[in-house]
Each structure stands twice: as C-alpha cells, then as structure tokens.
Design an enzyme around this catalytic site. Structure first.
Site, mmCIF file in Angstrom:
data_model
loop_
_atom_site.group_PDB
_atom_site.id
_atom_site.type_symbol
_atom_site.label_atom_id
_atom_site.label_comp_id
_atom_site.label_asym_id
_atom_site.label_seq_id
_atom_site.Cartn_x
_atom_site.Cartn_y
_atom_site.Cartn_z
ATOM 1 N N ASP A 163 0.828 -1.212 0.000
ATOM 2 C CA ASP A 163 0.000 0.000 0.000
ATOM 3 C C ASP A 163 0.862 1.261 0.000
ATOM 4 O OD1 ASP A 163 0.767 -0.716 2.703
ATOM 5 O OD2 ASP A 163 -0.573 0.858 3.421
ATOM 6 N N ASP B 223 8.288 4.984 -1.129
ATOM 7 C CA ASP B 223 7.728 4.358 0.096
ATOM 8 C C ASP B 223 6.487 3.566 -0.274
ATOM 9 O OD1 ASP B 223 6.949 3.615 2.598
ATOM 10 O OD2 ASP B 223 6.385 5.613 3.262
ATOM 11 N N GLU C 173 0.289 -1.029 5.768
ATOM 12 C CA GLU C 173 1.301 -0.488 6.686
ATOM 13 C C GLU C 173 1.037 0.977 6.998
ATOM 14 O OE1 GLU C 173 5.225 1.292 7.937
ATOM 15 O OE2 GLU C 173 3.903 1.846 6.293
ATOM 16 N N ASP D 43 13.604 -4.821 6.401
ATOM 17 C CA ASP D 43 12.427 -4.046 5.999
ATOM 18 C C ASP D 43 12.872 -2.656 5.557
ATOM 19 O OD1 ASP D 43 9.760 -3.448 5.526
ATOM 20 O OD2 ASP D 43 9.213 -3.211 7.634
ATOM 21 N N HIS E 164 5.923 10.558 1.316
ATOM 22 C CA HIS E 164 4.600 10.990 1.802
ATOM 23 C C HIS E 164 4.205 12.385 1.328
ATOM 24 C CE1 HIS E 164 4.168 8.051 5.468
ATOM 25 N NE2 HIS E 164 4.626 7.468 4.379
HETATM 26 ZN ZN LIG Z 1 6.734 2.452 4.002
#
Ligand SMILES: [Zn+2]
Length: 567
Positions: free
Chosen positions: A165, A198, A233, A262, A536
């Site tokens: 996502d 991201d 997430e 990760d 973001h």
């Molecule tokens: Zn992320």
C-alpha cells in the site's frame, strides 16, 4: 514507512556560533572536572584507546563478495537496457493506486481494497520467474507470502519485507504534482509517483533482484528465502502485517529466522563521511487521550476555572515539567551511531570527536543530557522521549460552560526509557492538576481519585502503547549486510568508503509485528540521497540509479547469506 519525523533546525548561524563557543568553553571545564573525577586510570585507558585507534568502537566489516562473483556482473546492472526494464517494472507498479485511507472499512465490505487484486495480477504477470520458483500464498486476502525453498533445512530462512500500500494522495494536492501522482513518469533520472520511494521501490526491487538470481545465475538457494508483503502499513497494519507475522511464526516458530530486512533509512554524507544507517531498533509509541468531564451551566455564573482552563493547565504542566532530557543509553543504536560519527566523521573537530567517543563516561553523559539540543540538535530528538500535545477540544457554545473537553498527546519513546516510566510521569502531572482543582481521576481503567461534584479526568490510550523495539545486535549477520552495502557502494558505485552504523527509526514499520521471529531485524534501504526526495509528500520520486543500487544490494545479500552457515 508509516510516519516520518523531520530533524529540527534551530537558530541563526551567528547565534549558533556564539552558543557553540560558550558550549565548547563549558565543555572544556566540565571535561577537566570530569577527568579529575573519573580518575587517572580512565585517563590512561583513554590514551591507550586513542593510540589503538579506538578498536572495538564502530569497527567495520569487510566487503562481502558472493561466491563465484564476477566483475562483469557490474556491467549487467549498468546496462541501459537494465535501467529501461527496471523503469517499466517499477513504473507499472506505481500506476496502480494502492492507497490505504484512515477510514478504510473491513475487508470484503469496503470496495477500495479491490485495487489490491489488480496489484497482485500485475506482480504475477510481471515476474513470471518468481511465480514459477516461489510458492505464493495470500494471508487474510491480500498479504503476500512468497517462499523460495532452500535445500538445507538446517539454515534459518531470511525474510525480506515490504508493503504493497501507499499513503493517500490528498485530492487537493493533485494539481501540485509536477507529474500526476500515479503516472510512474520517468524523467531520465527520477521515477515519479506516490509509492515510488515508500515503498514500491523496495517491493519491486526485491523481486527484480531475485529475478536476476533465477534468470541470470540459475541460483538455487540452500537457505530458504521468504518475502512478506503487507498491504496496510500506512494505516498501522490492522489487516496486513499483524495477521501475516503470526502466520509465519506458526509455520517456523519463534526466533526461527536468520535475518529480517524491511524498509528504512539509507546512506547519507555527514561530517565528510558516507554513513549507511541501518536501523537496529525503533522508538516506542504512545497516544494518550485525556478526557475531562465538568458540570455544565450558564457562562454568567462560571467557576474560576472551567473544564477548558483546567485542561489547559495540564498542557502547560506537561510542556514545562514533563519534557525529557536525552537518554544516553549505551545499548541504544543512537549511542553506537554517535560513536561511529566520532570515530569516522572526517570533518568533526577533535573536541567533538572526543565527546562522542567517550559517551560512556559519566561527565560526558551529564554534559549531553544537559546540552544535547544545542550540540547535536539533529539527533537530540532521537535520544529523547518526545512529547507533542496535538489535539485539544473543549466546550460547545460561547455562552455555555464546557461539559466535556479532551486532549491527545503523542509520545515517541526513546531506548532506555520505558512505557511504565512514561505513564508514571504523565499521571504525576495529571494527578497534580486533579488535586489542585478537586476533580476525580480514572487512569487506564482504574480509579485513582474518586469523582467529585467538580468532575473527573479519564486517561485512556488511543491505540495500544508500544515499547521501543528490541535492539538487534551488531553481529555476523549485521556484518554480512554491511559487507553487501560496501560491495554495492564502494565497488559497484565507486564511493570512497562507506561506514555502516547502527541507527534508529523514529517511526514504526511493519516490523513491530515481527519481534518474536528474529533477533536480527534491520530496517534499511541501500540507497543514497533519500533525504532530498519526498516520502509521503507532493512529488514523491526515486532516483533510478539508487533503485538499481538497492537491487544490486539485495541480490548480493541473498547470495552472501546463502553461503554463511553459522545460523
Ligand atoms: Zn513504508
């Protein structure tokens, strides 16, 4: 990553300069007293340590070359045809808008989840070699678990994580994007779009790296390779990783994985040196809600302090009496990070180097607790339990006394601090205000002070609190990862040298659900320049050269871990 804290920048440079001089003068004084205090033995030890080049402090691991590695492999990844293919694969993934929204309804009810069907279809069509060699399972509808079975069952599997996502693009920002947010547009250097950094780049990069091993090297793993891709997430994983991690644990057991990798930070130049920041822990987290119920009435006959006034007093006290000094915990990755900077930061002054290298000495600890924000403002917040009063709401009408007010306070808990201590500090402040104003207090389901006619406070958690993550060790597995970083950047990319240091994630990734599965959990993206791009935000983008570095790193690490048989 789910949220990102940005480093604070304070003060003008001249102000800073003056401050620095006085701080340095102060430091020399403190150092002199401190050296006297710690005694002559410590001074001698310090000199010995200096002469030995601080051995043991931030020692580096050798470059890790996979068995059978051939230098012509560099050319393969440098070929424009490889770049073109990579642009198509990542661009295609970005073009599928797998947004997760804060108000997502349950799976099967909210039609917005259906976009993940399309994303799964895309992956299957784009990575046929992966889908033929790996066992592909879905868990709780859209989690993907891919398993490449190794031939040696004595070796613990490795696990690469990512999430499918992306964070929502607010509709009113669409027009601000240079290229539309789900265009996947490649401008010759950067690939643009939400999720390009991201972290569809991680997800697609992992699949590209393993495709290379299958298609070009006919690689057959001894050690099982697992891929775990959650799908929510960005809204904290209620359906995704929280369901996937227990599924994996049920299959393999506790502490059953050799390595979990990760998303995370990457490579940055600091103090004239390139550092690779491998996060070995994450800060803890608490969102505390404080409600205040007070009697209503007409505003013409008010008490001296209304509910709004009393709650404001809590805010004032929290901000004046509850701010934490940095925690200098030698087990914390931040301590390791600062020591690495002290040992390897080329442009740091000797005095700063000595402070950083002697973090474990009491006078230095005291100095840093006292002056950390002035000396190292960029890292101070990482070594501190931060507090932010983010929401305050109270009252309903200008001529009616407030009957209900509430406050949300967000905490990021530093290594070395605990949730118990945090809650105790918080309740001490609220208890003080409650007693002063004669109101009752409930905290986390318990009555601490009986409610009165004047009203009562109620303290609850908005979300379950989370401790700081266990610190993953700097061991051989870390060493293999560090060696793969060095091969990627020192030999594939010709950087002068890379110092690999433990570091800390200020926010939480999906790894918060995986603590039981391995001691060796690292959050890291083998890319440089990430601070200049925009996670973001409007114009999120990834530099394709860095994306290929990530791919190179993953294929290296997979091979290096495959021939390492100690775990
Ligand atoms: Zn992320």
């Amino acid at each position: 990553m789910a949220t990102k804290a940005s480093p604070s920048k304070k003060g003008s440079s001249t102000k800073k300069g003056g401050k620095l001089v006085s701080t340095v003068a102060l430091f020399i004084g403190v150092l002199a007293v401190g050296l006297y205090w710690v005694g002559i033995d410590s001074i001698v030890n310090g000199i010995n340590l200096a002469l030995s080049g601080y051995s043991g402090v931030c020692d580096q691991y050798p470059i890790a070359k996979p068995e059978g590695f051939n230098d012509s492999e560099f050319d393969y990844f440098n070929d424009p045809k490889y770049l073109q293919r990579s642009v198509e694969l990542l661009g295609g993934a970005v073009r599928i808008p797998t947004e997760t929204h804060d108000d997502m309804g349950p799976l099967g009810e909210d039609s917005r989840w259906a976009v993940f069907d399309e994303f799964h279809k895309y992956l299957k069509e784009s990575f046929p070699s992966i889908y033929s060699k790996f066992k592909v399972e879905t868990v709780n509808t859209y989690n993907l678990l891919l398993t490449w079975e190794g031939s040696n069952k004595d070796l613990k599997p490795i696990l690469y994580m990512s999430h499918q996502d992306v964070v929502t693009v607010p509709p009113d920002t669409w027009t601000q994007w240079t290229h539309p947010p789900f265009s996947g547009h490649f401008d010759g250097t950067f690939l643009h779009g939400r999720g390009s950094l991201d972290c569809k780049n991680n997800l697609i990069g992992i699949l590209e790296a393993l495709t290379y091993l299958i298609e070009e090297l006919d690689f057959k793993p001894q050690r099982t390779v697992l891929l775990a891709f959650g799908f929510d997430e960005e809204i904290s994983g209620p359906y995704g990783a929280s369901q996937l991690a227990p599924f994996i644990e049920k299959r393999y057991g506790r502490d059953s994985l050799a390595l979990i990798l990760d998303e995370g930070d990457g490579i940055h130049e600091l103090a004239g040196t390139f550092f690779a920041h491998v996060a070995t822990s994450e800060k803890g987290f608490a969102n505390i809600r404080l409600e205040l119920h007070t009697p209503g009435g007409h505003s013409s006959v008010p008490p001296d302090h209304t509910g709004v006034g009393i709650l404001s007093e809590v805010v004032t006290d929290l901000e004046n009496k509850n701010l934490q000094k940095p925690v200098i915990d030698m087990e914390s990755p931040m301590a390791s990070h600062l020591q690495c900077a002290g040992k390897h930061g080329k442009s740091l002054s000797l005095i700063v180097k000595s402070i950083l290298l002697h973090l474990d000495l009491k006078p230095i600890k005291l100095l840093l607790r006292w002056k950390m924000k002035e000396l190292f403002s960029l890292v101070a917040y990482l070594m501190t339990t931060t507090q932010a009063n983010d929401v305050i709401v109270g009252g309903a009408k200008a001529n009616a006394l407030p009957e209900y007010s509430y406050l949300y306070t967000n905490y990021r808990v530093a290594n070395g601090d605990t949730l118990e201590a945090l809650n105790e500090r918080y309740l001490k402040i609220v208890t003080g205000v409650a007693k002063k104003h004669g109101v009752g207090l409930y905290a986390f389901g318990e009555q601490l002070i009986a409610p009165t006619k004047a009203g009562y406070f109620n303290v609850t958690n908005l979300q379950p609190q989370l401790s700081p993550a266990p610190v993953s060790p700097k061991n051989d597995v870390f060493g293999k990862l560090a060696g793969a970083v060095r091969l990627t950047f020192e030999e594939f990319q010709s950087y002068p040298s890379i110092i690999v240091t433990p570091s800390l994630m200020p926010a939480n990734t999906d790894t918060k659900f995986y603590w039981q599965l391995s001691q060796n959990i690292y959050r890291f993206a083998a890319m440089s320049g990430m601070w200049e791009t925009k996670i973001h935000a409007v114009d999120e983008r990834v530099e394709m050269k860095e994306h290929i570095n990530f791919i190179f790193f993953i294929q290296t690490l997979t091979r290096v871990m495959d021939t390492y048989t100690e775990i």
